[in-house]
Design an enzyme around this catalytic site. Structure first.
Site, PDB file in Angstrom:
ATOM      1  N   GLY A 139      -1.360  -4.240   1.261  1.00 51.55           N
ATOM      2  CA  GLY A 139      -1.714  -4.484   2.734  1.00 51.55           C
ATOM      3  C   GLY A 139      -2.141  -3.330   3.714  1.00 51.55           C
ATOM      4  N   ARG A 140      -1.820  -2.086   3.127  1.00 53.86           N
ATOM      5  CA  ARG A 140      -2.172  -0.989   3.855  1.00 53.86           C
ATOM      6  C   ARG A 140      -2.618   0.239   2.892  1.00 53.86           C
ATOM      7  NH1 ARG A 140       3.333   2.299   5.511  1.00 53.86           N
ATOM      8  NH2 ARG A 140       4.596   1.656   3.755  1.00 53.86           N
ATOM      9  N   LYS A 191      -2.654   5.372   0.830  1.00 55.76           N
ATOM     10  CA  LYS A 191      -1.655   4.631   1.564  1.00 55.76           C
ATOM     11  C   LYS A 191      -1.785   5.075   3.080  1.00 55.76           C
ATOM     12  CE  LYS A 191       3.103   3.863   0.773  1.00 55.76           C
ATOM     13  NZ  LYS A 191       4.359   3.967  -0.070  1.00 55.76           N
ATOM     14  N   ASP A 212       0.437  -3.628  10.445  1.00 53.45           N
ATOM     15  CA  ASP A 212      -0.629  -3.039  11.046  1.00 53.45           C
ATOM     16  C   ASP A 212      -1.566  -2.032   9.982  1.00 53.45           C
ATOM     17  OD1 ASP A 212       0.896  -0.910  10.502  1.00 53.45           O
ATOM     18  OD2 ASP A 212       1.564  -0.174  12.583  1.00 53.45           O
ATOM     19  N   GLY A 213      -1.069  -1.961   8.743  1.00 53.09           N
ATOM     20  CA  GLY A 213      -2.008  -1.294   7.916  1.00 53.09           C
ATOM     21  C   GLY A 213      -1.688   0.089   7.802  1.00 53.09           C
ATOM     22  N   ARG A 256      -2.781   9.145  -3.190  1.00 55.22           N
ATOM     23  CA  ARG A 256      -1.848   9.155  -4.124  1.00 55.22           C
ATOM     24  C   ARG A 256      -2.651   9.114  -5.516  1.00 55.22           C
ATOM     25  NH1 ARG A 256       2.712   4.792  -3.626  1.00 55.22           N
ATOM     26  NH2 ARG A 256       1.138   3.385  -4.323  1.00 55.22           N
ATOM     27  N   ASP A 316       6.828  -5.636  -7.566  1.00 54.51           N
ATOM     28  CA  ASP A 316       5.697  -5.236  -7.074  1.00 54.51           C
ATOM     29  C   ASP A 316       5.936  -3.555  -6.959  1.00 54.51           C
ATOM     30  OD1 ASP A 316       7.621  -6.225  -5.122  1.00 54.51           O
ATOM     31  OD2 ASP A 316       6.217  -5.031  -3.789  1.00 54.51           O
ATOM     32  N   ASN A 317       6.963  -3.033  -7.179  1.00 52.80           N
ATOM     33  CA  ASN A 317       7.022  -1.451  -7.142  1.00 52.80           C
ATOM     34  C   ASN A 317       7.627  -1.093  -8.540  1.00 52.80           C
ATOM     35  OD1 ASN A 317       6.667  -1.375  -4.353  1.00 52.80           O
ATOM     36  ND2 ASN A 317       8.594  -1.468  -3.782  1.00 52.80           N
ATOM     37  N   ASP A 344       6.208   4.261  -5.396  1.00 52.27           N
ATOM     38  CA  ASP A 344       6.443   3.787  -3.930  1.00 52.27           C
ATOM     39  C   ASP A 344       7.889   4.373  -3.483  1.00 52.27           C
ATOM     40  OD1 ASP A 344       5.573   2.337  -2.021  1.00 52.27           O
ATOM     41  OD2 ASP A 344       5.339   0.442  -3.178  1.00 52.27           O
TER      42      ASP A 344
HETATM   43  P1  AMP Z   1       6.440  -1.771   0.102  1.00 52.65           P
HETATM   44  O1  AMP Z   1       7.863  -2.283   0.659  1.00 52.65           O
HETATM   45  O2  AMP Z   1       5.868  -0.510   0.894  1.00 52.65           O
HETATM   46  O3  AMP Z   1       6.455  -1.751  -1.267  1.00 52.65           O
HETATM   47  O4  AMP Z   1       5.318  -3.041   0.652  1.00 52.65           O
HETATM   48  C1  AMP Z   1       5.605  -4.146   0.408  1.00 52.65           C
HETATM   49  C2  AMP Z   1       4.427  -5.060   0.965  1.00 52.65           C
HETATM   50  O5  AMP Z   1       4.268  -4.778   2.213  1.00 52.65           O
HETATM   51  C3  AMP Z   1       3.047  -4.500   0.078  1.00 52.65           C
HETATM   52  O6  AMP Z   1       2.267  -5.616   0.119  1.00 52.65           O
HETATM   53  C4  AMP Z   1       2.590  -3.777   1.193  1.00 52.65           C
HETATM   54  O7  AMP Z   1       1.370  -3.420   1.142  1.00 52.65           O
HETATM   55  C5  AMP Z   1       3.077  -4.478   2.600  1.00 52.65           C
HETATM   56  N1  AMP Z   1       3.151  -3.448   3.721  1.00 52.65           N
HETATM   57  C6  AMP Z   1       4.032  -2.466   4.031  1.00 52.65           C
HETATM   58  N2  AMP Z   1       4.017  -2.107   4.989  1.00 52.65           N
HETATM   59  C7  AMP Z   1       2.754  -2.515   5.661  1.00 52.65           C
HETATM   60  C8  AMP Z   1       1.885  -2.301   6.700  1.00 52.65           C
HETATM   61  N3  AMP Z   1       2.490  -1.269   7.731  1.00 52.65           N
HETATM   62  N4  AMP Z   1       0.932  -3.104   6.988  1.00 52.65           N
HETATM   63  C9  AMP Z   1       0.257  -4.060   6.242  1.00 52.65           C
HETATM   64  N5  AMP Z   1       1.035  -4.148   4.966  1.00 52.65           N
HETATM   65  C10 AMP Z   1       2.191  -3.457   4.513  1.00 52.65           C
HETATM   66 MG    MG Z   2       5.284  -1.452  -2.767  1.00 57.41          MG
END
Ligand code: AMP
Ligand code: MG
Length: 487
Positions: A94-95, A115, A127-128, A178, A254-255, A264
């Site tokens: 997502g980001r 990232k 917000d990406g 990364r 996913d992690n 992550d």
């Molecule tokens: P994470 O908890 O970092 O492993 O992220 C879980 C999911 O949320 C993944 O699909 C990330 O890409 C998405 N994600 C986390 N933070 C953001 C953000 N600020 N904007 C867009 N997607 C996010």
């Molecule tokens: Mg993740």
């Protein structure tokens, strides 16, 4: 996005071309005022990148994704995943963006990934973006893990973007470059499986075999061999986490990587006092990802991988399930073997000590550590001095030696090898209070504490008088430590 031919950097696009169904070509958002906060010069050199060049405007353009080599196809990767046990069919980057794969000077292929590079079609409500504190945290902790000999994604550097990002407060934005063996996750297999396209699933597995387990390619049951290898790698990885007191904090599928690398670094933290129930993440209210649960969760994640791979394991479903179960069940003995080997090393036990004796010594010690609320890292480090005859050393680690007297009487006659213990029991881990202190200063513009902390944790086994305050347990008056996701 401008592209330029830059012979110094060439990026392959194997993931993007071999698995287009899992890759959305995308570009990074432009950073208004990029500024390198930290650059991992040693890693750059290892990758065949010139650190001096990376600091030039052209280099910064690569590190922010503003301009990529002509041969590159940056993509957002698709994946699914079980988050805290609940299945999300569509997560994905997502980001983040996979810029492409780098071939280092010794021919190793590694992902270069960003990232915090802006919204992608997987961003949902996000917000990406990412902010300075969490990206520096990932840099510090992943580099500390690497120095501890634990497989991990690496950080090539963190760049402040010059953009303000809204969180609970407004914070300075940053992105992380990364580097990883790959970004294939259990969730990547779950996504491919859910499409119903077995051909895609097979291509993904072939890609994973080629990148991580080429030895499986020759085997008749190549996909079962891949699954067995991933299970073995994850078992060994999580055992290593446990041996240093690392709490990942968000072990969603996913992690969880196929490469066996830690990935992550969100709500992660290291144990201060030894307690298996330790949880740091603000959202982990049920303790699913508590320190002591990590091996069981990793095994559960391997079961999700096996499930996703079922159509590849055998054409008859019953037989496929048998193969899957057998592969996943191998996690427990593999984990146990890695853990026991690691614990023997931490206790400096000579080879003639039996496995039964080693295990009972370990169990007894862990009970004492928990009962007396002892600092995990300092205690194990002090054991080297105890083995040299200084039984009072544990006092300096904050543990009353009297509580351990009976245990010492069992352990010391085994003649533990103090020198080898000092090579496996670190002096320096990224202590939670030091990480917070360094990140707070960085957000205010002072990077000296981050640099100092990096100096300590990237050479973790060497005691240095100048870094004494980076070695001790957390101050007794420090309240409970809480970490946050997705920041
Ligand atoms: P994470 O908890 O970092 O492993 O992220 C879980 C999911 O949320 C993944 O699909 C990330 O890409 C998405 N994600 C986390 N933070 C953001 C953000 N600020 N904007 C867009 N997607 C996010
Ligand atoms: Mg993740």
């Amino acid at each position: 996005m401008s592209t330029s031919t830059r012979p110094a950097v060439s990026l392959e696009a194997r993931f993007a071309t071999e698995l287009p169904e899992l890759a959305i070509p995308w570009q990074a958002e432009t950073s208004p005022e990029p500024r390198i906060l930290v650059l991992n010069e040693a890693l750059a050199t290892e990758l065949g990148l010139d650190p001096g060049w990376l600091r030039t405007p052209e280099g910064v353009d690569l590190l922010t994704g503003r301009s990529v080599p002509a041969d590159a196809t940056p993509v957002a990767q698709a994946y699914a995943g079980h988050q805290f046990g609940a299945y999300s069919p569509r997560l994905g980057d997502g980001r983040a963006l996979l810029l492409g794969e780098l071939l280092d000077p010794v021919g190793r292929r590694r992902d270069l990934h960003l990232k915090g590079s802006g919204r992608t079609p997987f961003a949902r409500g996000g917000d990406g973006l990412a902010t300075v504190g969490p990206m520096l945290r990932e840099h510090v902790v992943s580099e500390a893990m690497h120095a501890l000999g634990i497989p991990t994604t690496r950080s090539l550097g963190v760049v402040a973007t010059g953009r303000w990002v809204q969180r609970r407060t407004t914070l300075p934005g940053a992105l992380l470059a990364r580097v990883a063996g790959s970004h294939l996750r259990v969730g990547t297999f779950q996504f491919a499986r859910a499409t119903g396209d077995v051909g895609l699933l097979r291509r993904l597995a072939d890609h994973a075999i080629d990148r991580h387990h080429p030895e499986a390619a020759g085997s008749e049951d190549r996909y079962a061999a891949l699954l067995r290898s991933v299970v073995a790698d994850q078992a060994s990885l999580v055992a290593r986490w446990m041996l240093v007191g690392f709490v990942h904090g968000v072990m969603n599928t996913d992690n969880t990587t196929i490469s066996g690398e830690t990935i992550d670094y969100g709500p992660c933290a290291f144990l201060d006092r030894y307690d298996p129930a330790t949880v740091y993440s603000s959202i982990d209210t049920e303790g699913r990802y508590a320190y002591g649960n990590q091996p069981a969760v990793a095994r559960w994640n391997m079961a999700r991988l096996a499930e996703a791979m079922l159509p590849l394991l055998h054409e008859e479903e019953d037989r496929a399930v048998e193969i899957a179960v057998e592969a996943v069940e191998a996690f427990v003995p593999a984990y146990g073997a890695s853990w026991s080997t690691g614990m023997r090393a931490k206790l400096g036990l000579p080879a003639q000590v039996t496995a039964a004796d080693a295990d009972s010594l370990t169990e007894e010690l862990l009970v004492l550590l928990q009962e007396h609320r002892v600092d995990h890292t300092s205690f194990f480090r002090s054991l080297g001095a105890v083995a040299r005859g200084d039984t009072d050393a544990t006092r300096r680690a904050g543990a009353d030696p009297a509580a351990f007297e009976a245990w010492f009487r069992r352990w010391l006659p085994l003649q533990p090898d103090a020198a080898s213990m000092d090579r496996v029991n670190p002096v320096h881990i990224p202590r939670n209070h030091l990480v917070e202190e360094a990140l707070d200063a960085a957000v205010e513009g002072d990077l000296t504490p981050v640099d100092r902390l990096l100096e300590a944790v990237t050479d973790p086994y060497v005691e240095r008088p100048s870094l004494e305050r980076y070695a001790g347990p957390a101050p007794a008056d420090l309240g409970p430590y809480v970490t946050f996701c997705g920041t």
